[in-house]
Design an enzyme around this catalytic site. Structure first.
Site, PDB file in Angstrom:
ATOM      1  N   HIS A  67       0.510  -1.251   0.431  1.00  0.00           N
ATOM      2  CA  HIS A  67       0.152   0.209   0.052  1.00  0.00           C
ATOM      3  C   HIS A  67       0.646   1.117   0.238  1.00  0.00           C
ATOM      4  CE1 HIS A  67      -3.875  -1.872   1.303  1.00  0.00           C
ATOM      5  NE2 HIS A  67      -3.824  -2.420   0.628  1.00  0.00           N
ATOM      6  N   GLU A  69       0.875   4.023   1.510  1.00  0.00           N
ATOM      7  CA  GLU A  69       1.716   4.886   3.103  1.00  0.00           C
ATOM      8  C   GLU A  69       2.797   3.156   3.640  1.00  0.00           C
ATOM      9  OE1 GLU A  69      -3.178   4.013   3.363  1.00  0.00           O
ATOM     10  OE2 GLU A  69      -1.548   3.343   2.458  1.00  0.00           O
ATOM     11  N   CYS A  92      -6.430   2.078   6.244  1.00  0.00           N
ATOM     12  CA  CYS A  92      -6.803   0.189   6.323  1.00  0.00           C
ATOM     13  C   CYS A  92      -6.558   0.342   7.583  1.00  0.00           C
ATOM     14  CB  CYS A  92      -6.541  -0.634   5.140  1.00  0.00           C
ATOM     15  SG  CYS A  92      -4.156  -1.153   5.325  1.00  0.00           S
ATOM     16  N   ALA A 182     -20.059   8.955 -44.761  1.00  0.00           N
ATOM     17  CA  ALA A 182     -21.449   8.248 -44.364  1.00  0.00           C
ATOM     18  C   ALA A 182     -20.832   6.632 -44.791  1.00  0.00           C
ATOM     19  CB  ALA A 182     -21.935   8.905 -45.339  1.00  0.00           C
ATOM     20  N   TRP A 188      -7.880   9.688 -40.193  1.00  0.00           N
ATOM     21  CA  TRP A 188      -7.925  10.343 -39.278  1.00  0.00           C
ATOM     22  C   TRP A 188      -9.170  11.602 -38.957  1.00  0.00           C
ATOM     23  CZ3 TRP A 188      -7.078   6.172 -35.102  1.00  0.00           C
ATOM     24  CH2 TRP A 188      -6.122   5.121 -35.988  1.00  0.00           C
ATOM     25  N   ASP A 218     -12.371  -3.737 -38.912  1.00  0.00           N
ATOM     26  CA  ASP A 218     -11.928  -3.108 -38.344  1.00  0.00           C
ATOM     27  C   ASP A 218     -10.231  -3.572 -37.983  1.00  0.00           C
ATOM     28  OD1 ASP A 218     -12.693  -0.835 -39.043  1.00  0.00           O
ATOM     29  OD2 ASP A 218     -13.009   0.477 -37.479  1.00  0.00           O
ATOM     30  N   GLU A 269     -14.414   2.489 -27.195  1.00  0.00           N
ATOM     31  CA  GLU A 269     -13.741   3.581 -28.295  1.00  0.00           C
ATOM     32  C   GLU A 269     -14.479   3.073 -29.204  1.00  0.00           C
ATOM     33  OE1 GLU A 269      -9.673   2.888 -28.715  1.00  0.00           O
ATOM     34  OE2 GLU A 269      -9.358   4.225 -27.027  1.00  0.00           O
TER      35      GLU A 269
END
Length: 340
Positions: A67, A69, A92, A182, A188, A218, A269
């Site tokens: 952790h 800490e 914790c 379309a 890109w 793709d 995505e």
């Protein structure tokens, strides 16, 4: 312990809210290093300060241990005595086979004060860590930059509150709102800086999801192509009712099945139909909109997202961040209510 407290007060740690906020900001920055790499544990940051200087810093290690800490205390060593620890999540209170309770470690180190951003919703801690520190005579200030910490650990918090990962939807758009021509061509719309930022976002998610059409047509690699971060590529996921296996992909039959995925962050995505499905299901927590300074005309836009009344579209999203990435503009929107 009282001597430690007097020393901490002399160093100015007990009564400076501005310093608390500043050091908590440093701890939050450390936590961001491992967002998307610590599940099922939260990504936590810790900064230990003595005499106005950092003597120890740590962040949850990949896989959840050590952790933050424990890492910061190991670096600080004896300098932690009388110091102030700034932690983005309550230390914790439970002992695990993988490590000791961080509240106990802080007590043993002799810190004089602990500044906490958020209380841990894990029932094994949930206030008990703070109570243990106070019982040991350690000054505790909580709620410092709580909103920022909730945003940083949104995946961890969403998993516990809703039983599913935190979902970010990424869209690249033209000025006239098209996600592609379309004929479906979308590579890109945005420039190289925006695409690089998209790869950085991928590195902060355990899973990246596309629809079956996008995966088959793709054949996206969906990896992280940034120097030094290739090892942070997320698991590839396809959303499809037809769960015939696709090599290298995890198949999920519906949005509700995301609850079964490991990890606390999913990046959606594409394509447009998949994006609309998530919006229609009210399963998007964050929007990444990359707007390119181009006009497409008669391009594809998002299909129906289930909106029956224009009034219902208002008050749903709030702008969190906006910046230029080369010639493109990034806008980050959060669903209203995040961090409550």
């Amino acid at each position: 312990m009282e001597e430690d407290r007097r020393q901490a007060e002399k160093l100015g740690h007990l009564t400076d809210p501005a310093a608390d906020a500043r050091w908590m900001g440093a701890a939050l920055t450390l936590a961001e290093r491992v967002r998307g790499a610590t599940a099922p544990n939260p990504n936590v940051g810790c900064v230990i300060v003595a005499g106005g200087k950092v003597v120890g810093r740590g962040w949850t290690q990949p896989g959840g241990r050590p952790h933050a800490e424990a890492m910061a205390l190991a670096q600080a060593g004896a300098r932690a005595k009388g110091a102030t620890a700034h932690v983005t999540l309550e230390p914790c209170a439970h002992v695990s086979p993988r490590g000791p309770a961080c509240a106990d470690l802080l007590v043993q180190a002799g810190v004089a004060r602990v500044v906490v951003a958020l209380t841990d919703p894990d029932p094994r801690t949930d206030g008990q860590g703070i109570a243990r520190l106070r019982a040991a005579g350690i000054e505790v200030a909580d709620g410092v930059r709580a909103g920022d910490a909730a945003r940083s650990m949104a995946g961890f918090l969403t998993r516990r509150a809703l039983g599913r990962p935190f979902v970010t939807l990424k869209l690249a758009l033209s000025l006239d709102g098209a996600v592609s021509r379309a004929d479906g061509q979308s590579q890109w719309i945005t420039g190289p800086q925006a695409r690089a930022h998209g790869h950085l976002e991928r590195s902060r998610h355990e899973a990246i999801l596309v629809g079956r059409g996008t995966a088959e047509i793709d054949r996206p690699t969906l990896d992280v192509r940034l120097p030094g971060l290739a090892g942070r590529s997320p698991q590839r996921v396809v959303l499809s009712a037809d769960c015939a296996a696709m090599t290298g992909f995890v198949m999920v039959p519906g949005i509700e099945a995301l609850a079964d995925l490991p990890g606390d962050h999913v990046l959606v995505e594409g394509g447009a139909a998949t994006a609309a499905a998530f919006l229609r299901a009210d399963a998007v927590d964050r929007l990444l909109l990359y707007r390119a300074p181009i006009l497409i005309g008669h391009g594809r836009t998002l299909p129906d997202i289930g909106l029956t009344d224009l009034a219902a579209a208002h008050g749903r999203w709030r702008l969190h961040d906006a910046r230029m990435l080369g010639s493109d503009r990034l806008e980050v929107y959060e669903r209203v209510g995040i961090g409550r």
